[in-house]
Design an enzyme around this catalytic site. Structure first.
Site, PDB file in Angstrom:
ATOM      1  CD  GLU A  85      38.220  26.896  23.063  1.00 15.40           C
ATOM      2  OE1 GLU A  85      38.428  25.753  22.631  1.00 15.40           O
ATOM      3  OE2 GLU A  85      37.068  27.330  23.269  1.00 15.40           O
ATOM      4  CG  HIS A 144      32.952  21.780  25.021  1.00 13.41           C
ATOM      5  ND1 HIS A 144      33.861  21.872  26.060  1.00 13.41           N
ATOM      6  CD2 HIS A 144      32.724  23.050  24.619  1.00 13.41           C
ATOM      7  CE1 HIS A 144      34.153  23.166  26.262  1.00 13.41           C
ATOM      8  NE2 HIS A 144      33.470  23.890  25.406  1.00 13.41           N
ATOM      9  CB  SER A 150      35.071  17.728  13.497  1.00 10.39           C
ATOM     10  OG  SER A 150      36.255  17.212  14.031  1.00 10.39           O
ATOM     11  CD  GLU A 203      61.845  27.676  10.414  1.00  9.05           C
ATOM     12  OE1 GLU A 203      62.324  27.603  11.570  1.00  9.05           O
ATOM     13  OE2 GLU A 203      62.475  28.097   9.435  1.00  9.05           O
ATOM     14  CB  SER A 213      22.189  18.466   6.584  1.00  4.93           C
ATOM     15  OG  SER A 213      23.576  18.221   6.718  1.00  4.93           O
ATOM     16  CD  GLU A 242      62.769  31.934  11.184  1.00  5.07           C
ATOM     17  OE1 GLU A 242      62.814  31.195  12.171  1.00  5.07           O
ATOM     18  OE2 GLU A 242      63.361  31.685  10.108  1.00  5.07           O
ATOM     19  CG  ASP A 284      37.884  22.855  25.547  1.00  2.00           C
ATOM     20  OD1 ASP A 284      38.664  22.008  25.076  1.00  2.00           O
ATOM     21  OD2 ASP A 284      37.074  23.499  24.862  1.00  2.00           O
ATOM     22  N   GLY A 286      37.900  15.027  15.162  1.00  4.72           N
ATOM     23  CA  GLY A 286      37.154  13.857  14.717  1.00  4.72           C
ATOM     24  C   GLY A 286      37.885  12.991  13.705  1.00  4.72           C
TER      25      GLY A 286
HETATM   26  P1  NAD Z   1      31.286  20.659  13.537  1.00  6.90           P
HETATM   27  O1  NAD Z   1      31.088  22.108  13.307  1.00  6.90           O
HETATM   28  O2  NAD Z   1      32.415  19.964  12.873  1.00  6.90           O
HETATM   29  O3  NAD Z   1      29.955  19.856  13.114  1.00  6.90           O
HETATM   30  C1  NAD Z   1      28.695  20.271  13.486  1.00  6.90           C
HETATM   31  C2  NAD Z   1      27.608  19.439  12.833  1.00  6.90           C
HETATM   32  O4  NAD Z   1      26.338  19.923  13.291  1.00  6.90           O
HETATM   33  C3  NAD Z   1      27.553  19.529  11.322  1.00  6.90           C
HETATM   34  O5  NAD Z   1      27.105  18.285  10.831  1.00  6.90           O
HETATM   35  C4  NAD Z   1      26.475  20.601  11.086  1.00  6.90           C
HETATM   36  O6  NAD Z   1      25.861  20.461   9.837  1.00  6.90           O
HETATM   37  C5  NAD Z   1      25.515  20.281  12.201  1.00  6.90           C
HETATM   38  N1  NAD Z   1      24.713  21.444  12.636  1.00  6.90           N
HETATM   39  C6  NAD Z   1      25.095  22.732  12.698  1.00  6.90           C
HETATM   40  N2  NAD Z   1      24.118  23.487  13.207  1.00  6.90           N
HETATM   41  C7  NAD Z   1      23.093  22.651  13.480  1.00  6.90           C
HETATM   42  C8  NAD Z   1      21.802  22.838  14.030  1.00  6.90           C
HETATM   43  N3  NAD Z   1      21.367  24.054  14.385  1.00  6.90           N
HETATM   44  N4  NAD Z   1      21.026  21.742  14.161  1.00  6.90           N
HETATM   45  C9  NAD Z   1      21.446  20.522  13.806  1.00  6.90           C
HETATM   46  N5  NAD Z   1      22.672  20.279  13.275  1.00  6.90           N
HETATM   47  C10 NAD Z   1      23.475  21.340  13.123  1.00  6.90           C
HETATM   48  O7  NAD Z   1      31.317  20.455  15.128  1.00  6.90           O
HETATM   49  P2  NAD Z   1      32.400  19.627  16.000  1.00  6.90           P
HETATM   50  O8  NAD Z   1      33.714  20.319  15.952  1.00  6.90           O
HETATM   51  O9  NAD Z   1      32.312  18.189  15.651  1.00  6.90           O
HETATM   52  O10 NAD Z   1      31.819  19.877  17.472  1.00  6.90           O
HETATM   53  C11 NAD Z   1      30.759  19.105  18.006  1.00  6.90           C
HETATM   54  C12 NAD Z   1      30.952  19.024  19.511  1.00  6.90           C
HETATM   55  O11 NAD Z   1      32.156  18.303  19.787  1.00  6.90           O
HETATM   56  C13 NAD Z   1      31.086  20.370  20.205  1.00  6.90           C
HETATM   57  O12 NAD Z   1      30.463  20.293  21.458  1.00  6.90           O
HETATM   58  C14 NAD Z   1      32.586  20.517  20.374  1.00  6.90           C
HETATM   59  O13 NAD Z   1      32.929  21.359  21.448  1.00  6.90           O
HETATM   60  C15 NAD Z   1      32.970  19.078  20.649  1.00  6.90           C
HETATM   61  N6  NAD Z   1      34.375  18.709  20.406  1.00  6.90           N
HETATM   62  C16 NAD Z   1      34.960  19.034  19.219  1.00  6.90           C
HETATM   63  C17 NAD Z   1      36.279  18.632  18.984  1.00  6.90           C
HETATM   64  C18 NAD Z   1      36.975  18.936  17.671  1.00  6.90           C
HETATM   65  O14 NAD Z   1      38.174  18.695  17.599  1.00  6.90           O
HETATM   66  N7  NAD Z   1      36.320  19.413  16.634  1.00  6.90           N
HETATM   67  C19 NAD Z   1      36.989  17.922  19.972  1.00  6.90           C
HETATM   68  C20 NAD Z   1      36.337  17.568  21.151  1.00  6.90           C
HETATM   69  C21 NAD Z   1      35.021  17.982  21.348  1.00  6.90           C
END
Ligand code: NAD
Ligand code: MG
Length: 338
Positions: free
Chosen positions: A196, A109, A28, A232, A52, A228, A192, A135
């Site tokens: 959640e 984060h 993301s 909504e 990957s 409901e 954060d 993202g």
């Molecule tokens: P995600 O799950 O969407 O993506 C994770 C990526 O890492 C994928 O490409 C996956 O293939 C890869 N991956 C997974 N395990 C791995 C490993 N062991 N080694 C290498 N690559 C690996 O994650 P995200 O939601 O983008 O979150 C990433 C960071 O961004 C986190 O710290 C999260 O807290 C932060 N964050 C997320 C959001 C959101 O809305 N999703 C918002 C703000 C901050």
């Protein structure tokens, strides 16, 4: 107490342009950061595990793909965008051995730095640039010439310019177009997790199922209950998002508003508030982080069991059928994203 804000004019785009930036992960956040930075003229490589399934997506988008260790070694600014529970092992295996004095380690984060699962050497800058949105929105807003607001925080300032570098990175992903708020790793992580747990995910999820079960147990049709108590919700959240509580209350009927003010306090009681404080305490003490890391170490058995239980819940079965009746919805399942 009011937060410090930064905008376009506060950032020097050249600082991140002078760096080699590794974005680890292409989910993301990763895809949005990597593509936005690239289009802002930054020298960027994506770090992905070999094999990957996102490798071709990244290279088809014109990005250089390496292993996480190779990307971190090549870079002098590494942004860690893999899931939080894997960042500790990724840091120890792929990032720490490559770090050189004056390098920068960035996060979106604060979890791993705040709770001490990642403890970088004193000689590097450690900062957070955390967009306040998923993202796909970070990417879409950038392409539209706009941006999603972000938080910046500095954990370690070895070079004396960590904040300027973080603002420059925020500029590169489009965040300063909207505005950047300065915070700390502690405040970002704790608020954060609290959000959640008590409302955005935990609170809303549990309320939806409890309300659905109350209606269906009383003999109402599950389709009626679904519309409901789940469908909504979006209409209400949109109103809250656009104009806060007053706009939402103004927009619903007077009957709904009276139901809100007279019944809401019976749902969220003093006991609920006490539980919220208890949950906040577990976040602040690190007890939640410890519990979650133990769950990860055990192979997330409770998380997997809870996922199966939700998938089997009547609200999911009736919901899936009803969403098929609404072609204007882009219906989503976890499988669509694999
Ligand atoms: P995600 O799950 O969407 O993506 C994770 C990526 O890492 C994928 O490409 C996956 O293939 C890869 N991956 C997974 N395990 C791995 C490993 N062991 N080694 C290498 N690559 C690996 O994650 P995200 O939601 O983008 O979150 C990433 C960071 O961004 C986190 O710290 C999260 O807290 C932060 N964050 C997320 C959001 C959101 O809305 N999703 C918002 C703000 C901050
Ligand atoms: Mg390096």
């Amino acid at each position: 107490m009011s937060a410090t804000m930064y905008y376009e004019a506060d950032a020097n785009p050249m600082l991140v342009n002078q760096r080699k930036v590794a974005v680890l992960g292409f989910g993301s956040q990763g895809h949005a950061h990597a593509l936005n930075l690239k289009e802002s003229g930054v020298d960027v490589a994506v770090g992905l595990r070999p094999g990957s399934h996102r490798e071709s997506t990244a290279s088809d988008a014109g990005l250089t793909v390496m292993t996480p260790a190779a990307a971190a070694a090549w870079a002098n600014l590494t942004m860690v965008l893999v899931p939080d529970q894997f960042q500790g092992s990724l840091y120890h295996e792929a990032i720490a051995p490559t770090l050189q004095d004056g390098d920068a380690l960035f996060f979106a984060h604060g979890f791993n730095i705040h709770y001490g699962y990642v403890t970088p050497p004193d000689s590097i800058d450690v900062a957070m640039v955390a967009p306040k949105g998923p993202g796909h929105l970070v990417r879409r807003q950038y392409q539209a010439g706009s941006g999603v607001p972000a938080l910046v925080a500095i954990h370690q300032d070895a070079t004396g310019s960590a904040k300027d570098l973080a603002l420059s990175y925020a500029h590169g992903i489009g965040a300063t177009r909207a505005g950047v708020i300065e915070t700390t790793f502690k405040a970002e992580t704790e608020t954060d997790l609290f959000g959640e747990q008590v409302i955005l995910c935990g609170g809303v999820d549990e309320m939806i199922r409890a309300a659905f079960e109350t209606l269906t147990e009383a003999g109402y049709e599950p389709e009626m209950a679904y519309f409901e108590v789940l469908h909504e919700l979006k209409l209400i959240v949109d109103l809250l998002f656009e104009g806060g509580l007053s706009w939402m209350r103004y927009s619903v009927s007077d009957t709904a508003e009276y139901g809100d003010v007279s019944r809401g306090p019976r749902i969220v009681t003093e006991q609920t508030r006490a539980t919220m404080r208890e949950i906040l305490g577990e976040i602040q003490s690190g007890a939640f982080a410890k519990e979650w890391m133990a769950e990860v170490a055990a192979g997330t058995p409770n998380l997997l069991a809870a996922r199966r239980a939700v998938a089997d819940h009547d609200i999911e079965k009736v919901g899936s059928g009803l969403r098929d009746m609404m072609p204007f919805l882009v219906a989503k399942t976890p499988e669509d994203d694999q």
